[in-house]
Write a protein that holds these residues in place. Sequence first.
Motif, PDB file in Angstrom:
ATOM      1  N   SER A   1      -5.580  -0.183   4.267  1.00 54.69           N
ATOM      2  CA  SER A   1      -6.867  -0.513   4.835  1.00 54.69           C
ATOM      3  C   SER A   1      -7.866  -1.279   4.337  1.00 54.69           C
ATOM      4  CB  SER A   1      -7.593   0.877   4.964  1.00 54.69           C
ATOM      5  OG  SER A   1      -6.686   1.833   5.504  1.00 54.69           O
ATOM      6  N   TYR A   2      -7.903  -1.697   3.137  1.00 52.41           N
ATOM      7  CA  TYR A   2      -8.606  -2.540   2.402  1.00 52.41           C
ATOM      8  C   TYR A   2      -8.187  -3.896   1.462  1.00 52.41           C
ATOM      9  CZ  TYR A   2     -12.265   0.910   2.675  1.00 52.41           C
ATOM     10  OH  TYR A   2     -13.425   1.987   3.099  1.00 52.41           O
ATOM     11  N   VAL A   3      -6.810  -4.108   1.800  1.00 50.26           N
ATOM     12  CA  VAL A   3      -6.362  -5.236   1.230  1.00 50.26           C
ATOM     13  C   VAL A   3      -6.743  -6.465   1.739  1.00 50.26           C
ATOM     14  CG1 VAL A   3      -4.120  -5.421   2.524  1.00 50.26           C
ATOM     15  CG2 VAL A   3      -4.106  -5.978   0.231  1.00 50.26           C
ATOM     16  N   ALA A   4      -6.970  -6.661   3.047  1.00 47.21           N
ATOM     17  CA  ALA A   4      -7.511  -7.775   3.538  1.00 47.21           C
ATOM     18  C   ALA A   4      -8.742  -8.150   3.362  1.00 47.21           C
ATOM     19  CB  ALA A   4      -7.267  -7.803   5.062  1.00 47.21           C
ATOM     20  N   LEU A   5      -9.762  -7.243   3.210  1.00 45.40           N
ATOM     21  CA  LEU A   5     -10.949  -7.466   2.850  1.00 45.40           C
ATOM     22  C   LEU A   5     -11.067  -7.528   1.127  1.00 45.40           C
ATOM     23  CD1 LEU A   5     -12.840  -4.339   4.577  1.00 45.40           C
ATOM     24  CD2 LEU A   5     -13.147  -6.708   5.059  1.00 45.40           C
ATOM     25  N   TYR A   6     -10.158  -7.136   0.394  1.00 49.06           N
ATOM     26  CA  TYR A   6     -10.137  -7.454  -1.183  1.00 49.06           C
ATOM     27  C   TYR A   6      -9.870  -8.876  -1.208  1.00 49.06           C
ATOM     28  CZ  TYR A   6      -8.088  -7.690  -5.803  1.00 49.06           C
ATOM     29  OH  TYR A   6      -7.622  -8.247  -6.908  1.00 49.06           O
ATOM     30  N   PHE A   7      -8.922  -9.478  -0.468  1.00 47.48           N
ATOM     31  CA  PHE A   7      -8.414 -10.858  -0.788  1.00 47.48           C
ATOM     32  C   PHE A   7      -9.552 -11.841  -0.374  1.00 47.48           C
ATOM     33  CE2 PHE A   7      -4.226  -9.572  -1.488  1.00 47.48           C
ATOM     34  CZ  PHE A   7      -4.009 -10.664  -2.422  1.00 47.48           C
ATOM     35  N   VAL A   8     -10.339 -11.425   0.947  1.00 44.56           N
ATOM     36  CA  VAL A   8     -11.568 -12.151   1.157  1.00 44.56           C
ATOM     37  C   VAL A   8     -12.781 -12.071   0.229  1.00 44.56           C
ATOM     38  CG1 VAL A   8     -13.272 -12.577   3.070  1.00 44.56           C
ATOM     39  CG2 VAL A   8     -10.805 -12.153   3.601  1.00 44.56           C
ATOM     40  N   ASP A   9     -13.164 -10.947   0.069  1.00 46.18           N
ATOM     41  CA  ASP A   9     -14.484 -10.569  -0.683  1.00 46.18           C
ATOM     42  C   ASP A   9     -14.327 -10.742  -2.410  1.00 46.18           C
ATOM     43  OD1 ASP A   9     -15.274 -10.138   1.656  1.00 46.18           O
ATOM     44  OD2 ASP A   9     -15.645  -7.920   1.466  1.00 46.18           O
ATOM     45  N   VAL A  10     -13.243 -10.509  -2.897  1.00 46.07           N
ATOM     46  CA  VAL A  10     -12.857 -10.509  -4.413  1.00 46.07           C
ATOM     47  C   VAL A  10     -12.086 -11.672  -4.650  1.00 46.07           C
ATOM     48  CG1 VAL A  10     -11.734  -9.378  -6.246  1.00 46.07           C
ATOM     49  CG2 VAL A  10     -13.001  -7.758  -4.527  1.00 46.07           C
ATOM     50  N   VAL A  11     -10.937 -11.825  -3.951  1.00 42.02           N
ATOM     51  CA  VAL A  11      -9.989 -12.997  -4.337  1.00 42.02           C
ATOM     52  C   VAL A  11     -10.601 -14.384  -3.999  1.00 42.02           C
ATOM     53  CG1 VAL A  11      -7.771 -13.923  -4.427  1.00 42.02           C
ATOM     54  CG2 VAL A  11      -8.060 -11.579  -4.593  1.00 42.02           C
ATOM     55  N   GLY A  12     -11.406 -14.419  -2.832  1.00 39.58           N
ATOM     56  CA  GLY A  12     -11.967 -15.421  -2.198  1.00 39.58           C
ATOM     57  C   GLY A  12     -11.309 -16.354  -1.225  1.00 39.58           C
ATOM     58  N   THR A  13     -10.381 -15.742  -0.602  1.00 38.18           N
ATOM     59  CA  THR A  13      -9.529 -16.445   0.469  1.00 38.18           C
ATOM     60  C   THR A  13     -10.164 -16.350   1.663  1.00 38.18           C
ATOM     61  OG1 THR A  13      -8.129 -14.525   1.278  1.00 38.18           O
ATOM     62  CG2 THR A  13      -7.379 -15.652  -0.906  1.00 38.18           C
ATOM     63  N   SER A  14      -9.789 -17.119   2.630  1.00 42.05           N
ATOM     64  CA  SER A  14     -10.129 -17.112   4.159  1.00 42.05           C
ATOM     65  C   SER A  14      -9.721 -15.879   4.795  1.00 42.05           C
ATOM     66  CB  SER A  14      -9.611 -18.475   4.699  1.00 42.05           C
ATOM     67  OG  SER A  14      -8.368 -18.529   5.077  1.00 42.05           O
ATOM     68  N   THR A  15     -10.098 -15.593   5.824  1.00 46.79           N
ATOM     69  CA  THR A  15      -9.766 -14.421   6.742  1.00 46.79           C
ATOM     70  C   THR A  15      -8.262 -14.778   7.200  1.00 46.79           C
ATOM     71  OG1 THR A  15     -10.857 -15.436   8.701  1.00 46.79           O
ATOM     72  CG2 THR A  15     -12.016 -13.882   7.428  1.00 46.79           C
ATOM     73  N   ASN A  16      -7.924 -16.062   7.446  1.00 51.29           N
ATOM     74  CA  ASN A  16      -6.700 -16.276   7.912  1.00 51.29           C
ATOM     75  C   ASN A  16      -5.723 -16.200   6.749  1.00 51.29           C
ATOM     76  OD1 ASN A  16      -7.392 -16.891  10.706  1.00 51.29           O
ATOM     77  ND2 ASN A  16      -7.910 -19.119   9.944  1.00 51.29           N
ATOM     78  N   GLN A  17      -6.131 -16.601   5.647  1.00 50.77           N
ATOM     79  CA  GLN A  17      -5.051 -16.172   4.302  1.00 50.77           C
ATOM     80  C   GLN A  17      -4.994 -14.866   4.282  1.00 50.77           C
ATOM     81  OE1 GLN A  17      -7.461 -18.898   1.727  1.00 50.77           O
ATOM     82  NE2 GLN A  17      -5.637 -19.893   1.243  1.00 50.77           N
ATOM     83  N   ALA A  18      -5.850 -14.132   4.333  1.00 58.20           N
ATOM     84  CA  ALA A  18      -5.974 -12.690   4.173  1.00 58.20           C
ATOM     85  C   ALA A  18      -5.004 -11.954   5.067  1.00 58.20           C
ATOM     86  CB  ALA A  18      -7.278 -11.865   4.297  1.00 58.20           C
ATOM     87  N   SER A  19      -4.735 -12.559   6.331  1.00 64.58           N
ATOM     88  CA  SER A  19      -3.980 -11.973   7.386  1.00 64.58           C
ATOM     89  C   SER A  19      -2.587 -12.303   7.083  1.00 64.58           C
ATOM     90  CB  SER A  19      -4.506 -12.560   8.716  1.00 64.58           C
ATOM     91  OG  SER A  19      -5.800 -12.162   9.218  1.00 64.58           O
ATOM     92  N   LEU A  20      -2.267 -13.459   6.576  1.00 65.45           N
ATOM     93  CA  LEU A  20      -1.089 -14.043   6.099  1.00 65.45           C
ATOM     94  C   LEU A  20      -0.623 -13.034   5.016  1.00 65.45           C
ATOM     95  CD1 LEU A  20      -1.379 -17.654   6.447  1.00 65.45           C
ATOM     96  CD2 LEU A  20       0.215 -16.138   7.664  1.00 65.45           C
ATOM     97  N   THR A  21      -1.692 -12.907   4.014  1.00 68.25           N
ATOM     98  CA  THR A  21      -1.338 -11.852   2.817  1.00 68.25           C
ATOM     99  C   THR A  21      -0.646 -10.440   3.238  1.00 68.25           C
ATOM    100  OG1 THR A  21      -2.967 -12.778   1.606  1.00 68.25           O
ATOM    101  CG2 THR A  21      -2.130 -10.868   0.767  1.00 68.25           C
ATOM    102  N   VAL A  22      -1.556  -9.923   4.479  1.00 68.89           N
ATOM    103  CA  VAL A  22      -0.913  -8.400   4.707  1.00 68.89           C
ATOM    104  C   VAL A  22       0.373  -8.680   5.509  1.00 68.89           C
ATOM    105  CG1 VAL A  22      -1.406  -6.714   6.589  1.00 68.89           C
ATOM    106  CG2 VAL A  22      -3.290  -7.881   5.267  1.00 68.89           C
ATOM    107  N   THR A  23       0.632  -9.772   6.172  1.00 69.64           N
ATOM    108  CA  THR A  23       1.951 -10.160   6.935  1.00 69.64           C
ATOM    109  C   THR A  23       3.070 -10.099   5.864  1.00 69.64           C
ATOM    110  OG1 THR A  23       1.007 -11.445   8.565  1.00 69.64           O
ATOM    111  CG2 THR A  23       3.233 -11.690   8.517  1.00 69.64           C
TER     112      THR A  23
END
Length: 393
Positions: A242-264
Amino acid sequence: MGWTVKSKTARKVVAVTSLFLAIELLDELVGGVLDPAWPFIRHDLNLSYGQIGMVLAFPNIVSQIIDPLFGIWIAMGYRRQLMLAGGMGFASSLFILAQSHTFMGLLMGFTLLYPASGAFINVAQATLIELSPTRHERTMALWNLAGSLGSVLGPLVLAGAIAFGYGWQGAFFLLAMLSGFTLIPLWQTLRVLATVSPAEQPKVESFTQGVWGAIAALKQSHVLRWLILLQFSDLMLDGLRSYVALYFVDVVGTSTNQASLTVTLWLGVAFLGDFLMIPLLARVNGLTYLKISVTLVGICYPAFLAVPSLIGKYIILGCLGFFSAGWYTILKGQLYAALPGQSGAVITLSNLFGFTGSIVPLALGFLALNIGLENTLWLLWIGPITLLLGLFL
């Protein structure tokens, strides 16, 4: 003649099984769209962490209050009515989400979606278990594989909807249409089900009798054990997801598209693990595998949060997805095995215990507001630690 009857029955069982696995795929397809969509939803609706936690938690709390009733109604013989009502509610809730432009609209859609999913999905799962009462873990492995495929396809559906300019709302509209289409074959399949499953025969004569039956089941220590472990295992499954995409955007500093790829990526590796789980469970004791995988996740999770490298986080997240595959399959299979022929009681007790788990997303959201998302996610480590204690002690 006997062979012909058996052949017809086998075909009916295959038809029922195929549709119910497709329903589970659809349910996880919704989750697969939702998880990477949160950064987009937050931006479009201007949501805070607290509001996100509320959207994740409040519908779940409502669901945990209502869903225990479903198990008792199953035991009373209302299986088909529950699934049809749940299917209609499931499709309707997705249409509401597709039209949501405010926090309240989003909350309303999810508040309908969660209990509808309980009637639609959980009853289908319980029915599959009763169709193959001696193969709990392997049936759950097939169920989990179908769900895992849906989780993998979900981010791709979201990416396609965004690429064509329809956004996350367009993705939910497509899912609503798919859900509506399943209601047509479901009606016929539930009629067929009565001819191949003894589960359609009422097992209790009254609601009160069903309640006392669930209470009696809860008094068994081995049943209580699997119920508790299922809740803590979810911290590393839906809790983290539930929070992994937000973690990569807000903490790691990736873009929203990168976060989506991370979840994938994570879900793709988890799908591989779920696929391999089917032949593995035919050769290896499920609990033995579970002890090994929980130990590995307990080591990998703090490394995932601590490592500074983005590539390192990707690799370790993939390991987490792979090693946690099979947790739900094995634990839920053990719970069904502990209550043979009582799938209604399993649904009732699972949801009663799930009430505590439903508060977790809300707590995580409000903790993230005060101590930050990175610090909050360290608390999820409690999941594998508790599983280790419960499995080894």
